[in-house]
Design an enzyme around this catalytic site. Structure first.
Site, PDB file in Angstrom:
ATOM      1  N   LYS B 107     -18.885  67.177 -76.381  1.00  0.00           N
ATOM      2  CA  LYS B 107     -19.957  68.044 -75.905  1.00  0.00           C
ATOM      3  C   LYS B 107     -19.358  69.297 -75.304  1.00  0.00           C
ATOM      4  CE  LYS B 107     -23.192  64.264 -75.190  1.00  0.00           C
ATOM      5  NZ  LYS B 107     -23.783  63.284 -74.257  1.00  0.00           N
ATOM      6  N   LYS B 191     -26.349  70.846 -70.823  1.00  0.00           N
ATOM      7  CA  LYS B 191     -26.717  69.895 -69.759  1.00  0.00           C
ATOM      8  C   LYS B 191     -25.597  69.802 -68.729  1.00  0.00           C
ATOM      9  CE  LYS B 191     -24.231  66.065 -71.066  1.00  0.00           C
ATOM     10  NZ  LYS B 191     -23.669  64.882 -70.442  1.00  0.00           N
ATOM     11  N   ARG B 255     -19.169  63.351 -63.616  1.00  0.00           N
ATOM     12  CA  ARG B 255     -18.119  64.177 -63.023  1.00  0.00           C
ATOM     13  C   ARG B 255     -18.591  65.609 -62.818  1.00  0.00           C
ATOM     14  NH1 ARG B 255     -14.733  61.363 -66.555  1.00  0.00           N
ATOM     15  NH2 ARG B 255     -14.643  63.073 -68.022  1.00  0.00           N
TER      16      ARG B 255
END
Lengths: 335, 335
Positions: B107, B191, B255
């Site tokens: 991602k 996101k 994270r």
């Protein structure tokens, strides 16, 4: 007409919106259903029962005199549980004039009539009533504490939406206008149903991935119902749809989430409702939405399953099995 | 070609997807960048560094031999941080054939080239490469623990999406197919940026209403960027958009959320990145998205502000002031 604004209902949300209006310089007639609460606010400036720890501005004037609260007032913000809304509106008929603007703070769908709050207003006052809807991700206590908050204001009349934006906007409060009165109200009602569903998963020991799955599919059901009722599905991508859903379902402070958790953990529904003290309106909305699905011959899998768990003793495991057994969506299969 | 599947990357997500494929009966070549991790999995069947507490199926075969892992394998699932993806793909060229299918688990957006992972694949292998994207709300540990999870599988070729659904679906794992490879990848990248933004608010003491506001407006920025890059904004309403955003931003385990919280709490960026140990890829994506906005002459207010806080010492308070100072959207003003 004078510059005083009326807020109906001394619950957390009605009281919080009263603090916002008072912060913006308005005098607020806060109509209280419970005389003890009105007296306490008068005496101590605190609404200990519903919004503790917030000192209320002297511009908030509690009253139990309905006529005094609503007569000669141009803007009425109603924060009455949907279950009691019709009854309260009937009291307001004697002072009602078509110049009055009614702003809906309630979230839900009336049982049996299956009307949204603005439709109940139309039904009681006649179609010419000027209505708007105020909805979005806004915990009452945070609004009262002047934390940065954004909401949606829906009104079919553009001038009205602009007037309300002018009344409400300030350094910490940001309203966005839309036309889609239906879509906004569907979001406000269904987010409680989906939140109960997420609470059920939590209570029964399911985890974050599963909750995110339910939330996403729940958002799609909101869009589907909004479309069927004549709203715009895109409205549900905004503050009054996904924004409010995320706040309610993923925060820890919502009664509907707690209701779901208790039932998901094995507590019978009636005991769970009772243990929460105040009204958890979501359980009523679960029933209304189920009736609405039957009326429109619509199967919203999550809404139906939440109903079945709450009212037909279905297990949460069986609810998940039903979700997983839905046919896989092959959106390209038709080509 | 044989029935073995290759997973590239022994991080939490690569390892978790390997457990899913193994649960579905496939033998998995798990290519590990770190020889110690490969050795430990061989010896103990645990990947203690990246996915502790999960006993790995013997069908998962760790290796550091890249040719062995990828040659003669039809499906390669790549779980490589975007920053290193191109370099790893270059190693794979000698074994690559056009019959191979590459499934993206990464991602992000490559810096400077501003390419999404499937575009990096096109760039290295040529446009005929068969690609798909696997994305959605799925904490690695929960997938490995067989918790109910749903994701999106995107592939421009319909048959390919169907093949992948058949390989991946089981009692606890539910993939949904879509064509929109671009929209899904924009969701996966942004996101993390929005999540860092929500972490910043948390760290600086802002509350739930404010975070829900940022999340909702962040979703709109995802849709805007997807549209500009040729994707479908509606994709972002699904599992790989809002679903993944909610999981990442509202859960506690990500994270990128922790990175935002530390920086929002006053820790310098470099120290915050370092303190998190593993790569927090979001900080790279923040830079790539900023470059992409400049390239397309686009101002995504939240993405820009997250960049300014991380890389230009802007304060979180100033970020909020910027958000609140945007003109109010009067969608009915034009009438």
């Amino acid at each position: 007409m004078n510059k005083t604004i009326c807020v109906l209902g001394e619950g957390a949300w009605g009281t919080a919106v009263a603090t916002l209006l008072a912060a913006n310089g308005y005098t607020v007639n806060l109509w209280c259903y419970e005389p003890e609460v009105a007296q306490e606010i008068k005496r101590s400036r605190y609404n200990k029962k519903y919004l503790p720890d917030i000192k209320l501005d002297p511009k908030i004037q509690p009253t139990i005199d309905f006529a005094h609260a609503t007569c000669d007032v141009q803007f009425v913000f109603e924060a009455i549980p949907v279950k009691y809304l019709r009854e309260v509106l009937q009291q307001a008929q004697s002072c009602y004039t078509p110049e009055q603007v009614w702003v809906v703070l309630s979230k839900g769908i009336e049982q049996d009539s299956l009307l949204l709050p603005t439709q109940i207003l139309d039904n009681v006052f006649g179609d010419e009533v000027q209505t708007a809807v105020f909805s979005g991700p806004s915990f009452a206590k945070e609004v009262a504490n002047k934390e940065i908050t954004a909401v949606t204001i829906a009104a079919t009349e553009c001038n009205l939406a602009e007037d309300l934006l002018g009344m409400l906007a300030n350094d910490f409060f940001r309203p966005y206008a839309t036309h889609d009165v239906i879509g906004v109200q569907v979001g406000g009602a269904l987010k409680n149903v989906i939140t109960i569903g997420i609470g059920l998963l939590d209570g029964a020991g399911y985890t974050e991935n599963t909750k995110a799955f339910l939330l996403t599919k729940g958002l799609q059901e909101m869009k589907e119902l909004a479309t069927v009722l004549g709203g715009d599905p895109d409205t549900l991508d905004g503050l009054s749809g996904v924004g409010d859903l995320v706040l309610t379902a993923m925060g820890d402070a919502s009664r509907n989430l707690q209701l779901g958790r208790k039932i998901g953990g094995g507590m019978p529904r009636e005991q769970a409702v009772e243990s929460l003290g105040h009204v958890a309106e979501g359980a009523n909305t679960v029933q209304s939405v189920y009736q609405l699905m039957q009326k429109h011959n619509l199967d919203l899998v999550i809404c139906r399953n939440v109903y079945e768990v709450l009212f037909e003793d279905k297990s949460v495991d069986a609810m998940l099995e039903d979700l997983m057994a839905q046919p896989l969506e092959m959106e390209c299969a038709g080509e």
